[in-house]
Scaffold this active site. Sequence first.
Site, PDB file in Angstrom:
ATOM      1  N   ARG A  38     -25.371  35.356  40.847  1.00  0.00           N
ATOM      2  CA  ARG A  38     -25.370  34.064  40.165  1.00  0.00           C
ATOM      3  C   ARG A  38     -25.578  34.208  38.653  1.00  0.00           C
ATOM      4  O   ARG A  38     -26.152  33.330  38.011  1.00  0.00           O
ATOM      5  CB  ARG A  38     -26.426  33.109  40.778  1.00  0.00           C
ATOM      6  CG  ARG A  38     -26.327  32.952  42.297  1.00  0.00           C
ATOM      7  CD  ARG A  38     -25.015  32.341  42.743  1.00  0.00           C
ATOM      8  NE  ARG A  38     -24.687  31.147  41.987  1.00  0.00           N
ATOM      9  CZ  ARG A  38     -25.130  29.938  42.298  1.00  0.00           C
ATOM     10  NH1 ARG A  38     -25.891  29.758  43.348  1.00  0.00           N
ATOM     11  NH2 ARG A  38     -24.775  28.906  41.574  1.00  0.00           N
ATOM     12  N   ARG A  42     -24.926  29.493  35.652  1.00  0.00           N
ATOM     13  CA  ARG A  42     -26.231  28.914  35.935  1.00  0.00           C
ATOM     14  C   ARG A  42     -26.657  28.161  34.697  1.00  0.00           C
ATOM     15  O   ARG A  42     -26.166  27.089  34.456  1.00  0.00           O
ATOM     16  CB  ARG A  42     -27.213  29.993  36.399  1.00  0.00           C
ATOM     17  CG  ARG A  42     -27.140  30.161  37.933  1.00  0.00           C
ATOM     18  CD  ARG A  42     -28.241  29.349  38.612  1.00  0.00           C
ATOM     19  NE  ARG A  42     -27.830  28.767  39.878  1.00  0.00           N
ATOM     20  CZ  ARG A  42     -28.414  29.008  41.041  1.00  0.00           C
ATOM     21  NH1 ARG A  42     -29.395  29.887  41.140  1.00  0.00           N
ATOM     22  NH2 ARG A  42     -28.033  28.356  42.113  1.00  0.00           N
ATOM     23  N   ARG A  51     -18.434  23.523  31.045  1.00  0.00           N
ATOM     24  CA  ARG A  51     -18.374  22.793  32.304  1.00  0.00           C
ATOM     25  C   ARG A  51     -18.535  21.277  32.122  1.00  0.00           C
ATOM     26  O   ARG A  51     -18.340  20.514  33.074  1.00  0.00           O
ATOM     27  CB  ARG A  51     -19.488  23.288  33.234  1.00  0.00           C
ATOM     28  CG  ARG A  51     -19.146  24.425  34.178  1.00  0.00           C
ATOM     29  CD  ARG A  51     -18.205  24.025  35.316  1.00  0.00           C
ATOM     30  NE  ARG A  51     -18.575  22.795  36.002  1.00  0.00           N
ATOM     31  CZ  ARG A  51     -19.512  22.692  36.914  1.00  0.00           C
ATOM     32  NH1 ARG A  51     -20.191  23.739  37.302  1.00  0.00           N
ATOM     33  NH2 ARG A  51     -19.787  21.521  37.470  1.00  0.00           N
ATOM     34  N   ASP A  87     -17.037  29.756  44.416  1.00  0.00           N
ATOM     35  CA  ASP A  87     -18.104  29.441  45.349  1.00  0.00           C
ATOM     36  C   ASP A  87     -17.656  29.847  46.743  1.00  0.00           C
ATOM     37  O   ASP A  87     -16.451  29.938  47.006  1.00  0.00           O
ATOM     38  CB  ASP A  87     -18.452  27.945  45.329  1.00  0.00           C
ATOM     39  CG  ASP A  87     -19.753  27.686  46.079  1.00  0.00           C
ATOM     40  OD1 ASP A  87     -20.832  27.872  45.485  1.00  0.00           O
ATOM     41  OD2 ASP A  87     -19.695  27.357  47.284  1.00  0.00           O
ATOM     42  N   TYR A 162     -22.809  25.883  56.919  1.00  0.00           N
ATOM     43  CA  TYR A 162     -22.412  24.698  56.140  1.00  0.00           C
ATOM     44  C   TYR A 162     -21.469  23.805  56.940  1.00  0.00           C
ATOM     45  O   TYR A 162     -21.571  22.578  56.908  1.00  0.00           O
ATOM     46  CB  TYR A 162     -21.753  25.117  54.819  1.00  0.00           C
ATOM     47  CG  TYR A 162     -22.775  25.584  53.809  1.00  0.00           C
ATOM     48  CD1 TYR A 162     -23.659  24.681  53.224  1.00  0.00           C
ATOM     49  CD2 TYR A 162     -22.885  26.918  53.452  1.00  0.00           C
ATOM     50  CE1 TYR A 162     -24.614  25.106  52.304  1.00  0.00           C
ATOM     51  CE2 TYR A 162     -23.827  27.356  52.541  1.00  0.00           C
ATOM     52  CZ  TYR A 162     -24.696  26.442  51.973  1.00  0.00           C
ATOM     53  OH  TYR A 162     -25.646  26.854  51.079  1.00  0.00           O
TER      54      TYR A 162
HETATM   55  O1  CP3 Z   1     -22.744  34.785  41.195  1.00  0.00           O
HETATM   56  C1  CP3 Z   1     -22.114  34.105  40.339  1.00  0.00           C
HETATM   57  O2  CP3 Z   1     -22.552  33.978  39.209  1.00  0.00           O
HETATM   58  C2  CP3 Z   1     -20.726  33.565  40.670  1.00  0.00           C
HETATM   59  C3  CP3 Z   1     -20.672  32.217  41.098  1.00  0.00           C
HETATM   60  C4  CP3 Z   1     -21.189  31.763  42.444  1.00  0.00           C
HETATM   61  C5  CP3 Z   1     -21.424  30.388  42.712  1.00  0.00           C
HETATM   62  N1  CP3 Z   1     -21.772  30.276  44.011  1.00  0.00           N
HETATM   63  C6  CP3 Z   1     -21.268  29.293  41.747  1.00  0.00           C
HETATM   64  C7  CP3 Z   1     -21.941  27.997  41.991  1.00  0.00           C
HETATM   65  C8  CP3 Z   1     -21.461  32.476  43.613  1.00  0.00           C
HETATM   66  C9  CP3 Z   1     -21.393  33.969  43.880  1.00  0.00           C
HETATM   67  C10 CP3 Z   1     -21.828  31.513  44.603  1.00  0.00           C
HETATM   68  C11 CP3 Z   1     -22.136  31.886  45.990  1.00  0.00           C
HETATM   69  C12 CP3 Z   1     -22.799  30.914  46.854  1.00  0.00           C
HETATM   70  N2  CP3 Z   1     -22.583  29.574  46.959  1.00  0.00           N
HETATM   71  C13 CP3 Z   1     -23.752  31.268  47.833  1.00  0.00           C
HETATM   72  C14 CP3 Z   1     -24.214  32.652  48.103  1.00  0.00           C
HETATM   73  C15 CP3 Z   1     -25.162  33.111  47.062  1.00  0.00           C
HETATM   74  C16 CP3 Z   1     -26.565  32.617  47.228  1.00  0.00           C
HETATM   75  O3  CP3 Z   1     -27.085  32.052  46.250  1.00  0.00           O
HETATM   76  O4  CP3 Z   1     -27.152  32.812  48.289  1.00  0.00           O
HETATM   77  C17 CP3 Z   1     -24.134  30.095  48.493  1.00  0.00           C
HETATM   78  C18 CP3 Z   1     -25.140  29.988  49.605  1.00  0.00           C
HETATM   79  C19 CP3 Z   1     -23.388  29.033  47.948  1.00  0.00           C
HETATM   80  C20 CP3 Z   1     -23.417  27.610  48.327  1.00  0.00           C
HETATM   81  C21 CP3 Z   1     -23.839  26.775  47.184  1.00  0.00           C
HETATM   82  N3  CP3 Z   1     -23.024  26.398  46.137  1.00  0.00           N
HETATM   83  C22 CP3 Z   1     -25.110  26.193  46.941  1.00  0.00           C
HETATM   84  C23 CP3 Z   1     -26.314  26.358  47.850  1.00  0.00           C
HETATM   85  C24 CP3 Z   1     -25.014  25.466  45.755  1.00  0.00           C
HETATM   86  C25 CP3 Z   1     -26.037  24.525  45.161  1.00  0.00           C
HETATM   87  C26 CP3 Z   1     -27.163  25.203  44.513  1.00  0.00           C
HETATM   88  C27 CP3 Z   1     -27.052  25.088  43.007  1.00  0.00           C
HETATM   89  O5  CP3 Z   1     -27.209  26.129  42.367  1.00  0.00           O
HETATM   90  O6  CP3 Z   1     -26.850  23.987  42.503  1.00  0.00           O
HETATM   91  C28 CP3 Z   1     -23.712  25.651  45.243  1.00  0.00           C
HETATM   92  C29 CP3 Z   1     -23.178  25.128  43.981  1.00  0.00           C
HETATM   93  C30 CP3 Z   1     -22.799  26.139  42.949  1.00  0.00           C
HETATM   94  N4  CP3 Z   1     -22.195  27.347  43.187  1.00  0.00           N
HETATM   95  C31 CP3 Z   1     -22.958  25.965  41.562  1.00  0.00           C
HETATM   96  C32 CP3 Z   1     -22.412  27.117  40.954  1.00  0.00           C
HETATM   97  C33 CP3 Z   1     -22.294  27.387  39.487  1.00  0.00           C
HETATM   98  C34 CP3 Z   1     -23.575  24.745  40.900  1.00  0.00           C
HETATM   99  C35 CP3 Z   1     -22.454  23.802  40.647  1.00  0.00           C
HETATM  100  C36 CP3 Z   1     -22.853  22.469  40.130  1.00  0.00           C
HETATM  101  O7  CP3 Z   1     -23.682  21.813  40.747  1.00  0.00           O
HETATM  102  O8  CP3 Z   1     -22.252  22.081  39.105  1.00  0.00           O
END
Ligand code: CP3
Length: 355
Positions: A38, A42, A51, A87, A162
Amino acid sequence: MSENQSPAGNQQTAAYDSAFLKACRREPVPHTPVWFMRQAGRSLPEYLKVREGIPMLESCMRPDLVAEITLQPVRRHGVDAAIYFSDIVVPLKAIGIDLDIKPGVGPVVEQPIRSRADLARLRDLTPDDVSYVTEAMGILTGELGATPLIGFAGAPFTLASYLVEGGPSRNHEHTKALMYGDPQLWADLLDRLAEITTAFLKVQIEAGASAVQLFDSWVGALAPVDYRRSVLPASRKVFDAVEGLGVPRIHFGVGTGELLGPLGEAGADVVGVDWRVPLDEAARRVGPGKALQGNLDPAVLFAPTAAVEAKTDEILDAAAGLEGHVFNLGHGVLPTTDADALTRLVEYVHTRTAR
Ligand code: CP3
């Protein structure tokens, strides 16, 4: 790989001798490579700026934006690898599942998948469904030089969670009800997801990914006996299908202390470890022939620099006897992490491990 003269192949060749890929292959390294789960998307101010006003899933489908966000942490922190900005639910959206990513919540699925009829909605993924991925990776392989690009996908269990729950879940109750209550439907669901995940990883490898990571973030919710019986076959199917494509395969989950043995059996080259098990003990549990990735608690980055360095020293000491070590956090970067603390950590690991 050297026979592949496409731009993607050229970049994969340039990245081949990077510290990150050497560590994944358990070869000697000039320094311990570092990247952060991540790291892209972030709290970086430059990320929030690009974004602004663009919903998450839409941003994943805009190649120029994806390339820019993927590159931001490489430029800022000097990490040893880029992770493709996307994602885990993107391939599900691409095959027509009605889902959205709600800010601060996560993926939400309009109609959860719980019956045999629902399963039919999970059709095959073709490269055309995700042409924006191929396009974005094309831009990235032109920009990354010798820095490897990591592709990724969600593992069948975490994707199933999910889809079956309809959104994020603490207890995975609907998921487990299906797993225990209708083992055949469960097995068919995971097998379907393994096929979709495999197709998605192959698109990324073809387009220029130099390594792939399978995120099984929520698999720590399972006991080893259930993992072996109900989940491992599907994850193994994914790893087997991308074996021999010339890229290391990384396997990651959270809370997996009791699962490290079976996770290793699923077939990855590198096993990710969270902060609950020291790396030397993790190596004993995973068994020989694997590199490990990890495992600083992301919350440690909120402590003063001296404390971060002390915890980092502990990890590097525990990693000293490993066959291969990729430094990472034990889970993703927390949203309010100070970006400068990440930059300092990369520098610290590089300096301390320079050989
Ligand atoms: O690693 C990176 O920097 C690349 C980008 C990436 C995202 N999601 C972007 C994202 C990666 C590798 C993921 C993987 C992901 N997504 C996982 C596995 C990694 C982990 O953390 O365990 C999981 C479980 C998800 C599902 C997911 N997507 C969740 C639980 C969330 C919400 C949590 C949050 O951070 O808000 C997301 C949204 C998400 N995925 C965002 C980003 C940048 C936030 C998007 C937004 O709300 O604008």
